[in-house]
Design an enzyme around this catalytic site. Structure first.
Site, PDB file in Angstrom:
ATOM      1  N   SER A  94       0.829  -1.201   0.000  1.00  0.00           N
ATOM      2  CA  SER A  94       0.000   0.000   0.000  1.00  0.00           C
ATOM      3  C   SER A  94       0.871   1.262   0.000  1.00  0.00           C
ATOM      4  O   SER A  94       1.658   1.467  -0.926  1.00  0.00           O
ATOM      5  CB  SER A  94      -0.960  -0.048   1.194  1.00  0.00           C
ATOM      6  OG  SER A  94      -2.052   0.811   1.001  1.00  0.00           O
ATOM      7  N   ASP A 186      -1.565  14.607  12.846  1.00  0.00           N
ATOM      8  CA  ASP A 186      -1.767  15.960  12.325  1.00  0.00           C
ATOM      9  C   ASP A 186      -1.364  16.034  10.857  1.00  0.00           C
ATOM     10  O   ASP A 186      -2.066  16.643  10.039  1.00  0.00           O
ATOM     11  CB  ASP A 186      -0.973  16.975  13.145  1.00  0.00           C
ATOM     12  CG  ASP A 186      -1.574  17.205  14.530  1.00  0.00           C
ATOM     13  OD1 ASP A 186      -2.736  16.805  14.739  1.00  0.00           O
ATOM     14  OD2 ASP A 186      -0.876  17.770  15.390  1.00  0.00           O
ATOM     15  N   HIS A 252      -7.155  -6.438   0.379  1.00  0.00           N
ATOM     16  CA  HIS A 252      -6.036  -5.496   0.300  1.00  0.00           C
ATOM     17  C   HIS A 252      -4.849  -5.935   1.146  1.00  0.00           C
ATOM     18  O   HIS A 252      -3.704  -5.755   0.750  1.00  0.00           O
ATOM     19  CB  HIS A 252      -6.523  -4.116   0.741  1.00  0.00           C
ATOM     20  CG  HIS A 252      -5.494  -3.037   0.643  1.00  0.00           C
ATOM     21  ND1 HIS A 252      -4.778  -2.784  -0.509  1.00  0.00           N
ATOM     22  CD2 HIS A 252      -5.052  -2.144   1.576  1.00  0.00           C
ATOM     23  CE1 HIS A 252      -3.943  -1.775  -0.293  1.00  0.00           C
ATOM     24  NE2 HIS A 252      -4.087  -1.374   0.957  1.00  0.00           N
TER      25      HIS A 252
END
Length: 279
Positions: A94, A186, A252
């Site tokens: 990924s 963040d 996946h």
């Protein structure tokens, strides 16, 4: 730009060819631990594996902004420092698959073989599929949580699947100051807020890089939607020696759904540079 400091790694195995594993978004190098141990089986002499925490994940340094080029360079620098002058087989899933592809293109002298797991060299548009996870992780009341069990109970409303919850909550750490996140939430949230301009969902411009001529195995989950038939031509343009292996029954997370296939594929890749004849 990635913060100064080496990437965190975990070594598995004592002899044999060098192989490194790179995880996906919200993952850690240790997610590949069982696969690495099996590839190095039976006594750790069949492979020397390095499990890498990408920047902004695990125990690795955080970044000021996201960049695949910086991620790939950080992985390459980590491999060169771990075994100066040696070549590596690089395995990436990924987000780690995109990073590994770019590392091979940017550092072909370092990467002898490549295994890309269920990702393609293309933009996936945005991080909408992760938005509920990001929001839930940011809203988790860290100051009110006493145990991991309490965190798991709270997160059930966000994600009912206990396996996915465990994967996400592995990013929680506790020290004398209380609970905090290992992942740079963040930064990831800011990238998700970019919508279609997400850099994590995108794939970097590789027009100035030559194709990677080494052997490449492309492991694709038959039940996954991350790779389509239309992705084969762009993949082959960048990696002319690619061999696609579609893994039946796998989604996946191919290495979780079909570990035996992944292990045998990597053993054969290390021995011959190619995938097993059947999957």
């Amino acid at each position: 730009m990635t913060s100064a400091g080496p990437l965190n790694t975990l070594a598995v195995g004592s002899a044999g060819p060098r192989i490194a594993f790179v995880h996906g978004l919200f993952g850690q190098g240790r997610n590949w631990n069982q696969i690495a141990k099996s590839v190095a089986w039976p006594n750790g002499t069949q492979a020397r594996a390095l499990l890498i925490d990408l920047p902004d994940h695990g125990r690795s340094p955080w970044s000021e902004e996201f960049s695949y080029a910086a991620y790939a360079d950080a992985v390459a620098a980590t491999l060169r420092a771990a075994a100066p002058g040696e070549e590596w087989t690089l395995v990436g899933h990924s987000l780690g698959g995109k990073t590994s592809m770019l590392a091979a293109l940017q550092h072909p002298d370092l990467i002898a073989r490549l295994c890309v797991v269920d990702i393609a060299p293309k933009s996936y548009g945005d991080l909408h599929r992760f938005s509920a996870y990001i929001d839930g992780m940011q809203r988790l009341p860290l100051g009110e949580i006493a145990t991991r069990e309490e965190a798991d109970d709270w997160f059930t409303a966000v994600e009912p699947d206990p396996g996915v919850r465990a994967f996400l909550l592995q990013n929680l750490r506790r020290d004398h100051d209380g609970w905090s996140w290992r992942a740079n939430l963040d930064l990831i949230a800011a990238d998700a807020a970019r919508g279609e301009e997400s850099r994590i969902a995108d794939f970097p411009d590789t027009s100035g890089l030559a194709p990677y001529e080494g052997p490449v195995v492309w492991l694709v989950g038959a039940e996954s939607r991350y790779v389509t038939d239309d992705d084969s031509a762009p993949m082959r343009a960048l990696f002319p020696q690619v061999r696609k292996v579609t893994v039946k029954g796998a989604g996946h997370w191919v290495h979780t759904d079909a570990p035996a296939v992944v292990i045998e594929t990597l053993r054969r890749l290390l021995r011959t540079g190619g995938p097993p004849p059947t999957s």
